[in-house]
Design a protein around this motif. Structure first.
Motif, PDB file in Angstrom:
ATOM      1  N   MET A   1      51.205  47.530  37.450  1.00 51.17           N
ATOM      2  CA  MET A   1      49.846  47.948  36.859  1.00 51.17           C
ATOM      3  C   MET A   1      49.140  46.396  36.863  1.00 51.17           C
ATOM      4  N   VAL A   2      48.153  46.058  37.524  1.00 46.06           N
ATOM      5  CA  VAL A   2      47.306  44.870  37.811  1.00 46.06           C
ATOM      6  C   VAL A   2      46.758  44.814  36.303  1.00 46.06           C
ATOM      7  N   LYS A   3      46.406  43.296  35.956  1.00 48.47           N
ATOM      8  CA  LYS A   3      45.369  43.058  34.718  1.00 48.47           C
ATOM      9  C   LYS A   3      44.259  42.101  35.013  1.00 48.47           C
ATOM     10  N   ARG A   4      43.173  42.099  34.452  1.00 50.73           N
ATOM     11  CA  ARG A   4      42.168  41.704  34.492  1.00 50.73           C
ATOM     12  C   ARG A   4      42.228  40.045  34.968  1.00 50.73           C
ATOM     13  N   ALA A   5      41.762  39.721  36.094  1.00 43.48           N
ATOM     14  CA  ALA A   5      42.065  38.363  36.539  1.00 43.48           C
ATOM     15  C   ALA A   5      40.596  37.680  37.137  1.00 43.48           C
ATOM     16  N   ARG A   6      40.402  36.462  36.969  1.00 40.96           N
ATOM     17  CA  ARG A   6      39.323  35.664  37.515  1.00 40.96           C
ATOM     18  C   ARG A   6      39.469  34.619  38.467  1.00 40.96           C
ATOM     19  N   PHE A   7      38.830  34.526  39.534  1.00 41.68           N
ATOM     20  CA  PHE A   7      39.057  33.432  40.387  1.00 41.68           C
ATOM     21  C   PHE A   7      39.315  32.054  39.956  1.00 41.68           C
ATOM     22  N   ALA A   8      38.599  31.500  38.987  1.00 42.07           N
ATOM     23  CA  ALA A   8      38.905  30.354  38.423  1.00 42.07           C
ATOM     24  C   ALA A   8      40.216  30.206  37.731  1.00 42.07           C
ATOM     25  N   GLU A   9      40.863  31.275  37.548  1.00 45.31           N
ATOM     26  CA  GLU A   9      42.199  31.099  36.840  1.00 45.31           C
ATOM     27  C   GLU A   9      43.462  31.275  37.981  1.00 45.31           C
ATOM     28  N   TYR A  10      43.196  31.841  39.029  1.00 53.00           N
ATOM     29  CA  TYR A  10      44.296  31.850  40.043  1.00 53.00           C
ATOM     30  C   TYR A  10      44.171  31.080  41.175  1.00 53.00           C
ATOM     31  N   LYS A  11      42.873  30.428  41.511  1.00 50.37           N
ATOM     32  CA  LYS A  11      42.686  29.822  42.884  1.00 50.37           C
ATOM     33  C   LYS A  11      43.507  28.852  43.243  1.00 50.37           C
ATOM     34  N   ASP A  12      44.120  28.342  41.912  1.00 50.20           N
ATOM     35  CA  ASP A  12      45.134  27.038  42.561  1.00 50.20           C
ATOM     36  C   ASP A  12      46.473  27.074  41.845  1.00 50.20           C
ATOM     37  N   ARG A  13      46.851  28.471  41.857  1.00 55.09           N
ATOM     38  CA  ARG A  13      48.045  28.729  40.967  1.00 55.09           C
ATOM     39  C   ARG A  13      49.166  28.871  41.825  1.00 55.09           C
ATOM     40  N   TYR A  14      49.133  29.110  43.039  1.00 53.27           N
ATOM     41  CA  TYR A  14      50.057  29.587  44.234  1.00 53.27           C
ATOM     42  C   TYR A  14      50.317  28.356  45.307  1.00 53.27           C
ATOM     43  N   ARG A  15      51.633  27.953  45.400  1.00 54.68           N
ATOM     44  CA  ARG A  15      51.987  27.045  46.336  1.00 54.68           C
ATOM     45  C   ARG A  15      51.541  27.597  47.697  1.00 54.68           C
ATOM     46  N   ASN A  16      51.793  28.862  48.139  1.00 48.23           N
ATOM     47  CA  ASN A  16      51.926  29.107  49.355  1.00 48.23           C
ATOM     48  C   ASN A  16      50.373  29.955  49.961  1.00 48.23           C
ATOM     49  N   TYR A  17      49.697  29.826  48.831  1.00 52.29           N
ATOM     50  CA  TYR A  17      48.239  30.976  49.020  1.00 52.29           C
ATOM     51  C   TYR A  17      47.053  30.252  48.838  1.00 52.29           C
ATOM     52  N   ARG A  18      46.236  29.992  49.662  1.00 53.16           N
ATOM     53  CA  ARG A  18      44.815  28.984  49.343  1.00 53.16           C
ATOM     54  C   ARG A  18      43.673  30.476  49.296  1.00 53.16           C
ATOM     55  N   PHE A  19      43.128  30.147  48.375  1.00 52.25           N
ATOM     56  CA  PHE A  19      41.834  31.005  47.920  1.00 52.25           C
ATOM     57  C   PHE A  19      40.616  30.516  48.305  1.00 52.25           C
ATOM     58  N   GLU A  20      39.611  31.132  48.770  1.00 54.21           N
ATOM     59  CA  GLU A  20      38.182  30.582  49.068  1.00 54.21           C
ATOM     60  C   GLU A  20      37.230  31.783  48.713  1.00 54.21           C
ATOM     61  N   LEU A  21      36.377  31.627  47.724  1.00 54.65           N
ATOM     62  CA  LEU A  21      35.313  32.492  47.617  1.00 54.65           C
ATOM     63  C   LEU A  21      33.997  32.284  48.211  1.00 54.65           C
ATOM     64  N   SER A  22      33.275  32.965  48.685  1.00 54.75           N
ATOM     65  CA  SER A  22      31.969  32.778  49.174  1.00 54.75           C
ATOM     66  C   SER A  22      30.894  33.458  48.125  1.00 54.75           C
ATOM     67  N   GLU A  23      29.712  32.958  48.393  1.00 59.03           N
ATOM     68  CA  GLU A  23      28.633  33.054  47.569  1.00 59.03           C
ATOM     69  C   GLU A  23      28.326  34.665  47.588  1.00 59.03           C
ATOM     70  N   GLU A  24      28.582  35.223  48.697  1.00 57.17           N
ATOM     71  CA  GLU A  24      28.319  36.975  48.929  1.00 57.17           C
ATOM     72  C   GLU A  24      29.307  37.688  48.081  1.00 57.17           C
ATOM     73  N   GLY A  25      30.582  37.033  47.547  1.00 54.23           N
ATOM     74  CA  GLY A  25      31.593  37.730  46.738  1.00 54.23           C
ATOM     75  C   GLY A  25      32.798  38.033  47.714  1.00 54.23           C
ATOM     76  N   ILE A  26      32.904  37.255  48.952  1.00 60.07           N
ATOM     77  CA  ILE A  26      33.866  37.403  50.106  1.00 60.07           C
ATOM     78  C   ILE A  26      35.101  36.557  49.486  1.00 60.07           C
ATOM     79  N   LEU A  27      36.346  37.151  49.489  1.00 60.50           N
ATOM     80  CA  LEU A  27      37.662  36.127  48.971  1.00 60.50           C
ATOM     81  C   LEU A  27      38.289  36.262  50.182  1.00 60.50           C
TER      82      LEU A  27
END
Length: 284
Positions: free
Chosen positions: A1-27
């Motif tokens: 079961m997943v839990k509530r998460a927010r972009f600011a919390e996980y965007k720099d968390r992972y060595r091998n996964y880069r995240f980018e969030l657009s103004e339209e809400g596209i991750l």
């Protein structure tokens, strides 16, 4: 079961996964190793499960684009960029039940990876930007699967190397392309090219390598115009039957794969190339 998460919390968390969030809400979720193609090691494997849990728990996003970096969607369990080999998992050499418990932990991560991808509640566009020879079930669980012209799919890490293809390959491929094609693919280690994968029904569109990600953004921006709940409930609708398939067979396959690895790992921990029989020597 997943839990509530927010972009600011996980965007720099992972060595091998880069995240980018657009103004339209596209991750954008991009796999990589030091900015180049992802090289599978145990940390990348385990972190992918956790990364998808964060994505699935982010209720602010509207569309997910999942892709790789560099020449490949992912690279084989081969040498790392510094020339070193990944960790050699000699689990049978561990004292007592430690090896068994380590195998169970890896199966646990794998099970969570499958469910966390399926728990992403927004439309998922997968961009297979090059060869994908390990864990192809991850991009194939996307609602729209795009591939570059040089991409191919191959299950290089299981049956051709003496393992049971039970960590999701045995579910996704029959679901998408039928039992006969799936069995042939998994037993032979066939490289299924992008165009043939489209003909088989596993891929929606094939594009030049330098255009495929742009096409994903084009599609994502169009999807993101739809209302928030329409996007989330449509994804839930589309994943329902796939969740049933994984519920029926994932644990069964993981159990057989994990048990059979007791025979495999003392010999195959070096992960030899596909063109070598799993029990040949030497392991380099």
């Amino acid at each position: 079961m997943v839990k509530r998460a927010r972009f600011a919390e996980y965007k720099d968390r992972y060595r091998n996964y880069r995240f980018e969030l657009s103004e339209e809400g596209i991750l954008l979720m991009q796999c990589h190793t030091d900015g180049d193609s992802l090289v599978w090691d145990w940390k990348a494997h385990d972190d992918m499960a956790d990364a998808f849990a964060d994505v699935a728990g982010d209720r602010e996003i509207k569309v997910l684009i999942h892709t790789g970096s560099g020449a490949n969607y992912n690279a084989d369990w081969g040498r790392l960029p510094n020339g070193e080999l990944p960790e050699t998992p000699m689990y049978d050499a561990m004292p007592g039940v430690r090896g068994l418990r380590k195998l169970d932990e890896k199966a646990w991560y794998n099970r969570n990876l499958m469910w966390n991808v399926l728990d992403v509640d927004v439309p998922m566009i997968s961009v297979v930007n090059g060869p994908c020879n390990i864990h192809s079930e991850v991009p194939l669980m996307g609602d729209i699967v795009l591939a570059s012209q040089d991409a191919y799919f191959q299950d290089v890490s299981h049956f051709p190397r003496g393992q049971v293809p039970g960590d999701g390959q045995h579910v996704i491929w029959p679901f998408l392309v039928g039992h006969n094609r799936a069995r042939y693919l998994l037993l032979t280690g066939k490289q299924l090219g992008a165009q043939e994968a489209k003909e088989w029904g596993a891929v929606a569109e094939v594009h030049p390598k330098d255009a495929v990600l742009d096409r994903a953004w084009e599609l994502a921006r169009e999807l993101a115009k739809r209302p928030y709940l329409v996007l989330r409930y449509t994804r839930q609708l589309f994943t329902q039957n796939l969740k049933r398939a994984f519920l029926d067979e994932l644990g069964h396959g993981l159990g057989r794969e994990t048990y059979a690895q007791q025979e495999f790992f003392p010999f195959g921990g070096g992960m030899a190339p596909l063109d070598r029989a799993y029990d040949d020597e030497p392991w380099t």
